[in-house]
Write a protein that holds these residues in place. Sequence first.
Motif, PDB file in Angstrom:
ATOM      1  N   ALA A 368      24.913 -12.442  10.098  1.00  0.00           N
ATOM      2  CA  ALA A 368      26.283 -11.669   9.741  1.00  0.00           C
ATOM      3  C   ALA A 368      27.209 -11.216  10.719  1.00  0.00           C
ATOM      4  CB  ALA A 368      25.553 -10.802   8.624  1.00  0.00           C
ATOM      5  N   GLY A 369      28.465 -11.665  10.467  1.00  0.00           N
ATOM      6  CA  GLY A 369      29.449 -11.188  11.384  1.00  0.00           C
ATOM      7  C   GLY A 369      30.426 -10.053  10.930  1.00  0.00           C
ATOM      8  N   PRO A 370      31.440  -9.955  11.556  1.00  0.00           N
ATOM      9  CA  PRO A 370      32.274  -8.783  10.946  1.00  0.00           C
ATOM     10  C   PRO A 370      33.112  -8.987   9.739  1.00  0.00           C
ATOM     11  CG  PRO A 370      33.399 -10.291  12.908  1.00  0.00           C
ATOM     12  CD  PRO A 370      31.596 -10.684  12.840  1.00  0.00           C
ATOM     13  N   VAL A 371      33.182 -10.374   9.483  1.00  0.00           N
ATOM     14  CA  VAL A 371      33.536 -10.632   8.055  1.00  0.00           C
ATOM     15  C   VAL A 371      32.726 -11.329   7.137  1.00  0.00           C
ATOM     16  CG1 VAL A 371      35.872 -10.831   8.825  1.00  0.00           C
ATOM     17  CG2 VAL A 371      34.600 -12.773   8.878  1.00  0.00           C
ATOM     18  N   ALA A 372      32.591 -11.310   5.990  1.00  0.00           N
ATOM     19  CA  ALA A 372      31.655 -11.839   5.052  1.00  0.00           C
ATOM     20  C   ALA A 372      31.657 -13.373   5.063  1.00  0.00           C
ATOM     21  CB  ALA A 372      32.035 -11.401   3.531  1.00  0.00           C
ATOM     22  N   GLY A 373      30.197 -13.867   4.986  1.00  0.00           N
ATOM     23  CA  GLY A 373      30.019 -15.157   5.012  1.00  0.00           C
ATOM     24  C   GLY A 373      29.905 -15.929   6.385  1.00  0.00           C
ATOM     25  N   GLY A 374      29.544 -17.172   6.652  1.00  0.00           N
ATOM     26  CA  GLY A 374      29.333 -17.878   7.658  1.00  0.00           C
ATOM     27  C   GLY A 374      30.113 -19.095   7.674  1.00  0.00           C
ATOM     28  N   ARG A 375      29.436 -20.201   8.323  1.00  0.00           N
ATOM     29  CA  ARG A 375      29.989 -21.553   8.348  1.00  0.00           C
ATOM     30  C   ARG A 375      30.250 -21.978   7.075  1.00  0.00           C
ATOM     31  NH1 ARG A 375      27.505 -26.108  12.207  1.00  0.00           N
ATOM     32  NH2 ARG A 375      28.577 -28.052  11.289  1.00  0.00           N
ATOM     33  N   LYS A 376      29.201 -21.936   6.038  1.00  0.00           N
ATOM     34  CA  LYS A 376      29.510 -22.571   4.665  1.00  0.00           C
ATOM     35  C   LYS A 376      30.657 -21.869   4.098  1.00  0.00           C
ATOM     36  CE  LYS A 376      24.595 -23.481   4.194  1.00  0.00           C
ATOM     37  NZ  LYS A 376      23.265 -22.991   3.791  1.00  0.00           N
ATOM     38  N   THR A 377      31.020 -20.684   4.153  1.00  0.00           N
ATOM     39  CA  THR A 377      32.059 -19.842   3.614  1.00  0.00           C
ATOM     40  C   THR A 377      33.385 -20.422   4.256  1.00  0.00           C
ATOM     41  OG1 THR A 377      30.683 -17.827   3.284  1.00  0.00           O
ATOM     42  CG2 THR A 377      32.907 -17.516   2.892  1.00  0.00           C
ATOM     43  N   ALA A 378      33.292 -20.428   5.670  1.00  0.00           N
ATOM     44  CA  ALA A 378      34.668 -20.875   6.289  1.00  0.00           C
ATOM     45  C   ALA A 378      35.109 -22.331   5.608  1.00  0.00           C
ATOM     46  CB  ALA A 378      34.152 -21.051   7.636  1.00  0.00           C
ATOM     47  N   HIS A 379      33.993 -23.264   5.500  1.00  0.00           N
ATOM     48  CA  HIS A 379      34.336 -24.740   5.125  1.00  0.00           C
ATOM     49  C   HIS A 379      34.745 -24.420   3.487  1.00  0.00           C
ATOM     50  CE1 HIS A 379      33.709 -27.192   8.449  1.00  0.00           C
ATOM     51  NE2 HIS A 379      32.569 -26.351   8.732  1.00  0.00           N
TER      52      HIS A 379
END
Length: 435
Positions: A368-379
């Motif tokens: 978990a980074g500074p914003v919600a979600g990761g690679r899947k959310t970005a795509h």
Amino acid sequence: MSTAPQGQWLQGHRLQAQRREADRALAARDTRIPGLNWVLDDELLSGLLHERVQITRTRYKPQTSALVAFRRSGSGAGSYGWALTTSPEHAGKLQRRADSSQKRGGGVRLVRPVQLHADVVVAVGPIEEDWPLRPNLRWLRDHGLGRLGALPAAERFLDPPVTVLRYNPERRLVARVPSAALPVVVKTAVQVDEAAAGLRLRQRLVSHDVPVLPELADAECAAHGISASPDWGHGDLSGRDNDPAAYRAGEALAAIHAIDVGTAADPTADVEDLVRQLAATRSMVTRLLPELDDPVTRLTGLLMATVGAAGTNGQQPVLVHGDFSTDQVLVDGPAVRIIDFDRVRISDPARDIGSFAAVEDTADHAGAGPVAGGRKTAHLIDGYCGAGGHVSQARVDTWAAYRLFLDSVDPFRNRASDWPADANWHIRRALELIA
């Protein structure tokens, strides 16, 4: 025993001890349900039933009752059961239901621990004797399976080769049933759809090119809580990374949000529902873990001010999935199908993306980074915006915090190995995203 397996065994033993300690502390606080600890602890329940079982789902009503689903080895309905314990004044109701079941040849029985715990009464039964589900399951057996073209070979209609996929006691059962062609995934729910609204929604989704599965159930099935689709794909998006599928899921979400809702939008009703859910979650989390009262109070206030009092915050409300996540996206290579539209509503379009991001964060705490979600959310967002959708990261983070807060009770409900630590993480992560 090598070092690695021994370390894993020790870690598992430690987590089990921590969960047992938290469960016992909860039972000690709720003396209105003397059997509470007996239906939260795998070993105690196994000893009570004289067979090895694992508790898979818990529904707890403070000072009133605790209902759990448990599982034996196997895949058919016979491998699952439920156990219910209540406050003493409702023990007579359990006795009457057990007596009624016995007269019908059913499998509900009452069990008690040794004499030292005479006030503990637990009703136990099979899926077929789940009281709220039983009428719809009987209709499925006698009428529904034929209408769906599903023909199990077993004498008992839910035994193998039928496979139970999910069982939420007194709510729903999802099973894979063989048929002459593809297997059929059948959901039987307590809540019925007498107006066939779900069928009409499915037709609207298809007409707007939303990739969904065919609905095999008719209006009569819907009136008995039955829905069904052909088995499809190779799992869902919660598995390994699948960038093209995540992108197409974003395109599908944009298509859902583009459906005209006309004058059906009622922001006031949406806000009232949000406030109710926030209040209910706060009450349950602080009941389970009183030490979280301060951060939960702070988080509830922040969410009330953002998703509660402000509602859609100036965003044009749209038709939203309402429970969007990686496991609601079936995949077959890059192709996707969106499933489970039971919580469709009209709300902020960022709600679905924030929900998706929260579930991705939950699956990988460390990532978990500074914003919600990761690679899947970005795509997903790339596909969503590429198909004409618009969303701000700030609103995604806000709705992710909302989903994380509501899901903070799930580790307890789903009997996570260390549910107190998991619940703590949900609260901390939600505060990181919204503070």
